[in-house]
Design an enzyme around this catalytic site. Sequence first.
Site, PDB file in Angstrom:
ATOM      1  N   ARG A  14      16.733   7.246   5.469  1.00 58.31           N
ATOM      2  CA  ARG A  14      15.761   7.178   4.669  1.00 58.31           C
ATOM      3  C   ARG A  14      14.731   8.739   4.047  1.00 58.31           C
ATOM      4  O   ARG A  14      15.527   8.594   2.765  1.00 58.31           O
ATOM      5  CB  ARG A  14      14.948   5.667   4.264  1.00 58.31           C
ATOM      6  CG  ARG A  14      15.569   4.061   4.335  1.00 58.31           C
ATOM      7  CD  ARG A  14      14.041   3.452   4.814  1.00 58.31           C
ATOM      8  NE  ARG A  14      12.923   3.071   4.385  1.00 58.31           N
ATOM      9  CZ  ARG A  14      12.225   3.089   4.256  1.00 58.31           C
ATOM     10  NH1 ARG A  14      11.797   2.348   4.737  1.00 58.31           N
ATOM     11  NH2 ARG A  14      11.152   2.300   3.996  1.00 58.31           N
TER      12      ARG A  14
ATOM     13  N   ARG B 263      10.112  -5.845   6.648  1.00 58.28           N
ATOM     14  CA  ARG B 263      10.969  -5.179   5.598  1.00 58.28           C
ATOM     15  C   ARG B 263      12.510  -4.443   7.170  1.00 58.28           C
ATOM     16  O   ARG B 263      11.993  -3.967   7.876  1.00 58.28           O
ATOM     17  CB  ARG B 263      11.217  -3.926   5.416  1.00 58.28           C
ATOM     18  CG  ARG B 263      10.324  -4.375   3.855  1.00 58.28           C
ATOM     19  CD  ARG B 263      10.038  -3.497   2.703  1.00 58.28           C
ATOM     20  NE  ARG B 263      10.816  -2.160   3.144  1.00 58.28           N
ATOM     21  CZ  ARG B 263      10.789  -1.052   1.673  1.00 58.28           C
ATOM     22  NH1 ARG B 263       9.387  -1.233   1.517  1.00 58.28           N
ATOM     23  NH2 ARG B 263      10.704  -0.228   2.126  1.00 58.28           N
TER      24      ARG B 263
ATOM     25  N   ARG C  44       3.531  -1.787   9.170  1.00 56.96           N
ATOM     26  CA  ARG C  44       3.332  -2.096   7.769  1.00 56.96           C
ATOM     27  C   ARG C  44       3.993  -4.100   7.775  1.00 56.96           C
ATOM     28  O   ARG C  44       5.060  -3.714   8.656  1.00 56.96           O
ATOM     29  CB  ARG C  44       3.913  -1.925   6.725  1.00 56.96           C
ATOM     30  CG  ARG C  44       3.728  -2.074   5.348  1.00 56.96           C
ATOM     31  CD  ARG C  44       5.018  -1.000   4.831  1.00 56.96           C
ATOM     32  NE  ARG C  44       6.363  -1.472   4.411  1.00 56.96           N
ATOM     33  CZ  ARG C  44       6.536  -0.462   3.295  1.00 56.96           C
ATOM     34  NH1 ARG C  44       6.602  -0.030   2.973  1.00 56.96           N
ATOM     35  NH2 ARG C  44       8.057  -0.089   3.527  1.00 56.96           N
TER      36      ARG C  44
ATOM     37  N   LYS D  57       3.729   4.741  -1.794  1.00 58.83           N
ATOM     38  CA  LYS D  57       3.746   4.502  -3.278  1.00 58.83           C
ATOM     39  C   LYS D  57       3.417   3.844  -3.919  1.00 58.83           C
ATOM     40  O   LYS D  57       2.530   3.057  -4.860  1.00 58.83           O
ATOM     41  CB  LYS D  57       5.744   4.993  -3.886  1.00 58.83           C
ATOM     42  CG  LYS D  57       5.204   6.445  -3.324  1.00 58.83           C
ATOM     43  CD  LYS D  57       6.862   6.366  -3.821  1.00 58.83           C
ATOM     44  CE  LYS D  57       8.635   5.608  -3.208  1.00 58.83           C
ATOM     45  NZ  LYS D  57       8.372   5.658  -1.615  1.00 58.83           N
TER      46      LYS D  57
ATOM     47  N   ARG E 161      15.349   8.450  -8.332  1.00 58.58           N
ATOM     48  CA  ARG E 161      15.708   8.201  -7.068  1.00 58.58           C
ATOM     49  C   ARG E 161      16.215  10.073  -6.927  1.00 58.58           C
ATOM     50  O   ARG E 161      16.396  10.173  -6.289  1.00 58.58           O
ATOM     51  CB  ARG E 161      15.242   7.341  -6.190  1.00 58.58           C
ATOM     52  CG  ARG E 161      14.905   7.383  -5.404  1.00 58.58           C
ATOM     53  CD  ARG E 161      15.087   6.335  -4.737  1.00 58.58           C
ATOM     54  NE  ARG E 161      14.441   5.928  -3.746  1.00 58.58           N
ATOM     55  CZ  ARG E 161      13.413   4.908  -3.231  1.00 58.58           C
ATOM     56  NH1 ARG E 161      13.194   4.740  -3.979  1.00 58.58           N
ATOM     57  NH2 ARG E 161      13.299   4.536  -1.499  1.00 58.58           N
TER      58      ARG E 161
HETATM   59  P1  AP5 Z   1       3.606   1.676   1.386  1.00 50.76           P
HETATM   60  O1  AP5 Z   1       2.557   1.939   0.038  1.00 50.76           O
HETATM   61  O2  AP5 Z   1       4.166   0.506   1.453  1.00 50.76           O
HETATM   62  O3  AP5 Z   1       4.781   3.567   1.174  1.00 50.76           O
HETATM   63  P2  AP5 Z   1       5.492   2.852  -0.058  1.00 50.76           P
HETATM   64  O4  AP5 Z   1       6.292   4.361  -0.151  1.00 50.76           O
HETATM   65  O5  AP5 Z   1       5.829   1.990  -1.440  1.00 50.76           O
HETATM   66  O6  AP5 Z   1       6.584   3.321   1.231  1.00 50.76           O
HETATM   67  P3  AP5 Z   1       8.572   2.433   1.340  1.00 50.76           P
HETATM   68  O7  AP5 Z   1       8.508   1.590   1.864  1.00 50.76           O
HETATM   69  O8  AP5 Z   1       7.793   1.216   0.132  1.00 50.76           O
HETATM   70  O9  AP5 Z   1       8.634   3.037   0.554  1.00 50.76           O
HETATM   71  P4  AP5 Z   1      10.678   3.464  -0.086  1.00 50.76           P
HETATM   72  O10 AP5 Z   1      10.581   4.782  -0.628  1.00 50.76           O
HETATM   73  O11 AP5 Z   1      11.515   3.214   1.063  1.00 50.76           O
HETATM   74  O12 AP5 Z   1      11.002   1.964  -0.464  1.00 50.76           O
HETATM   75  P5  AP5 Z   1      11.511   1.177  -1.360  1.00 50.76           P
HETATM   76  O13 AP5 Z   1      10.796  -0.091  -1.252  1.00 50.76           O
HETATM   77  O14 AP5 Z   1      11.120   2.090  -2.507  1.00 50.76           O
HETATM   78  O15 AP5 Z   1       2.466   2.151   2.367  1.00 50.76           O
HETATM   79  C1  AP5 Z   1       3.608   1.794   3.490  1.00 50.76           C
HETATM   80  C2  AP5 Z   1       1.945   1.926   4.424  1.00 50.76           C
HETATM   81  O16 AP5 Z   1       1.128   2.830   5.079  1.00 50.76           O
HETATM   82  C3  AP5 Z   1       1.921   0.743   4.260  1.00 50.76           C
HETATM   83  O17 AP5 Z   1       0.726  -0.108   5.396  1.00 50.76           O
HETATM   84  C4  AP5 Z   1       0.093   1.026   3.829  1.00 50.76           C
HETATM   85  O18 AP5 Z   1      -0.842   0.461   4.309  1.00 50.76           O
HETATM   86  C5  AP5 Z   1      -0.126   2.341   4.657  1.00 50.76           C
HETATM   87  N1  AP5 Z   1      -0.534   3.208   3.852  1.00 50.76           N
HETATM   88  C6  AP5 Z   1      -0.453   3.850   2.407  1.00 50.76           C
HETATM   89  N2  AP5 Z   1      -1.333   4.694   2.034  1.00 50.76           N
HETATM   90  C7  AP5 Z   1      -1.741   5.384   3.104  1.00 50.76           C
HETATM   91  C8  AP5 Z   1      -2.772   6.023   3.576  1.00 50.76           C
HETATM   92  N3  AP5 Z   1      -3.133   7.235   2.933  1.00 50.76           N
HETATM   93  N4  AP5 Z   1      -2.798   6.572   4.863  1.00 50.76           N
HETATM   94  C9  AP5 Z   1      -2.625   5.268   5.387  1.00 50.76           C
HETATM   95  N5  AP5 Z   1      -1.862   4.262   5.428  1.00 50.76           N
HETATM   96  C10 AP5 Z   1      -1.435   3.887   4.465  1.00 50.76           C
HETATM   97  O19 AP5 Z   1      13.032   1.406  -1.335  1.00 50.76           O
HETATM   98  C11 AP5 Z   1      13.876   0.828  -0.238  1.00 50.76           C
HETATM   99  C12 AP5 Z   1      15.310   0.642  -0.828  1.00 50.76           C
HETATM  100  O20 AP5 Z   1      15.802   0.689  -1.740  1.00 50.76           O
HETATM  101  C13 AP5 Z   1      15.522   2.254  -0.374  1.00 50.76           C
HETATM  102  O21 AP5 Z   1      16.052   2.459   0.928  1.00 50.76           O
HETATM  103  C14 AP5 Z   1      16.869   1.948  -0.554  1.00 50.76           C
HETATM  104  O22 AP5 Z   1      18.324   1.509  -0.402  1.00 50.76           O
HETATM  105  C15 AP5 Z   1      17.244   0.922  -2.182  1.00 50.76           C
HETATM  106  N6  AP5 Z   1      16.372   1.865  -3.365  1.00 50.76           N
HETATM  107  C16 AP5 Z   1      15.158   1.479  -3.802  1.00 50.76           C
HETATM  108  N7  AP5 Z   1      15.108   2.129  -5.056  1.00 50.76           N
HETATM  109  C17 AP5 Z   1      16.345   2.720  -5.323  1.00 50.76           C
HETATM  110  C18 AP5 Z   1      16.729   4.121  -6.342  1.00 50.76           C
HETATM  111  N8  AP5 Z   1      15.800   4.186  -7.187  1.00 50.76           N
HETATM  112  N9  AP5 Z   1      17.831   4.260  -6.079  1.00 50.76           N
HETATM  113  C19 AP5 Z   1      18.364   3.964  -5.548  1.00 50.76           C
HETATM  114  N10 AP5 Z   1      18.301   3.344  -4.514  1.00 50.76           N
HETATM  115  C20 AP5 Z   1      16.942   2.579  -4.522  1.00 50.76           C
HETATM  116 MG    MG Z   2       7.477   0.474  -1.603  1.00 54.00          MG
END
Ligand code: AP5
Ligand code: MG
Length: 221
Positions: free
Chosen positions: A170, A159, A126, A13, A87
Site C-alpha cells: 500500500r 482488516r 488496529r 484519515k 488517490r
Molecule cells: P485510521 O484513521 O484508520 O487511518 P487511515 O488513514 O484511515 O488508514 P487506512 O488504513 O484506512 O488508509 P488506507 O488509505 O490504506 O485505506 P483505505 O480504506 O482508504 O488510523 C489507523 C490506526 O491508527 C487506528 O488504529 C487509529 O486508532 C490510529 N491512529 C489514528 N490517528 C492516530 C494518531 N494521531 N496517533 C496514534 N494513532 C493514531 O483503502 C483501502 C484499500 O481500498 C486501498 O489499499 C485500495 O486497494 C482501495 N481503495 C480505496 N480508495 C481507493 C481509491 N480512491 N482508488 C483506488 N483504490 C482505492
Molecule cells: Mg481509513
Amino acid sequence: MIIVLLGAPGAGKGTQAKRLVEKRGFSHVSTGDLLRDAVSRGTKLGRQADEFMKGGRLVPDAVVLGLVEELFEAGTSADIILDGFPRTVPQAEGLDALLSKRGMAVDCVVFIDITVDEAIRRLSSRVSCSSCGAVYNLLWKPPATDGVCDACGGELTRRSDDEPEAIERRFTEYHAATKPLTDYYRSRGILRAVDTTRTSEEIQSEIDEILDGGCEARENE
Ligand code: AP5
Ligand code: MG
C-alpha cells in the site's frame, strides 16, 4: 465545503474524518469503506475490487470513479469529506469534472503523512467493529472487553490488508500514485499539511484551525 483528506495508509484519515463528521456535520465519503462494503456484499464491483485490495494494490481508476459518480448522482450534501479519494491524478481530474458539472470544486486538501514504520505499528494494532465501523487501537485505544465493540457490542476484526506485506505494498502504491497529488493541489494553493507526529487531538485542533481559517495559507506555508 468539499474537503479532501490526503495521506498515507494509517495516517489517520478515517479517525479525523469521523471526528469532523461528529463536530461539523459533514458527509463522510470513504472509498475504502465503500469498496469494503461492496466486497462484503459480494457485488460485481466488490468481486472486481477484492483481489486488488487484499494485495494492497489500488483499485482501477474507472471502477472507483464509477462508484463516486453513482454516489453523486444519488444526491450529495454540500459539505463533504473525501477520505482516501482521489488517490491518483486521473481520479483528481475525474473528481474535478464531476464537481464542476454541479458548480462545485475542491475547497481544501488536508495532507496527513506518516512513515511506513509508524503505519505498520498503527495498522497491525488496529481493529474495527464489523457492525458499526468504530475503530480501535489495541496499543493505545483498546476496547473495554477483548474483541467486543464498546459502542454497539459488535465483533471487532482486523482488516485483511493490515498484514505487513500488504501494508508495504500500500505504501509503494501511495508513493507512486497518490503522493504526486500533493503537487496537483499545492499548485492550486489549497494544500495544507498537518504535523502528524502529534496526538489525534492535537491533529484535530490543527485541522479545525485550517478549516476555520477558510483553508487560507498559514505563516509556515
Ligand atoms: P485510521 O484513521 O484508520 O487511518 P487511515 O488513514 O484511515 O488508514 P487506512 O488504513 O484506512 O488508509 P488506507 O488509505 O490504506 O485505506 P483505505 O480504506 O482508504 O488510523 C489507523 C490506526 O491508527 C487506528 O488504529 C487509529 O486508532 C490510529 N491512529 C489514528 N490517528 C492516530 C494518531 N494521531 N496517533 C496514534 N494513532 C493514531 O483503502 C483501502 C484499500 O481500498 C486501498 O489499499 C485500495 O486497494 C482501495 N481503495 C480505496 N480508495 C481507493 C481509491 N480512491 N482508488 C483506488 N483504490 C482505492
Ligand atoms: Mg481509513
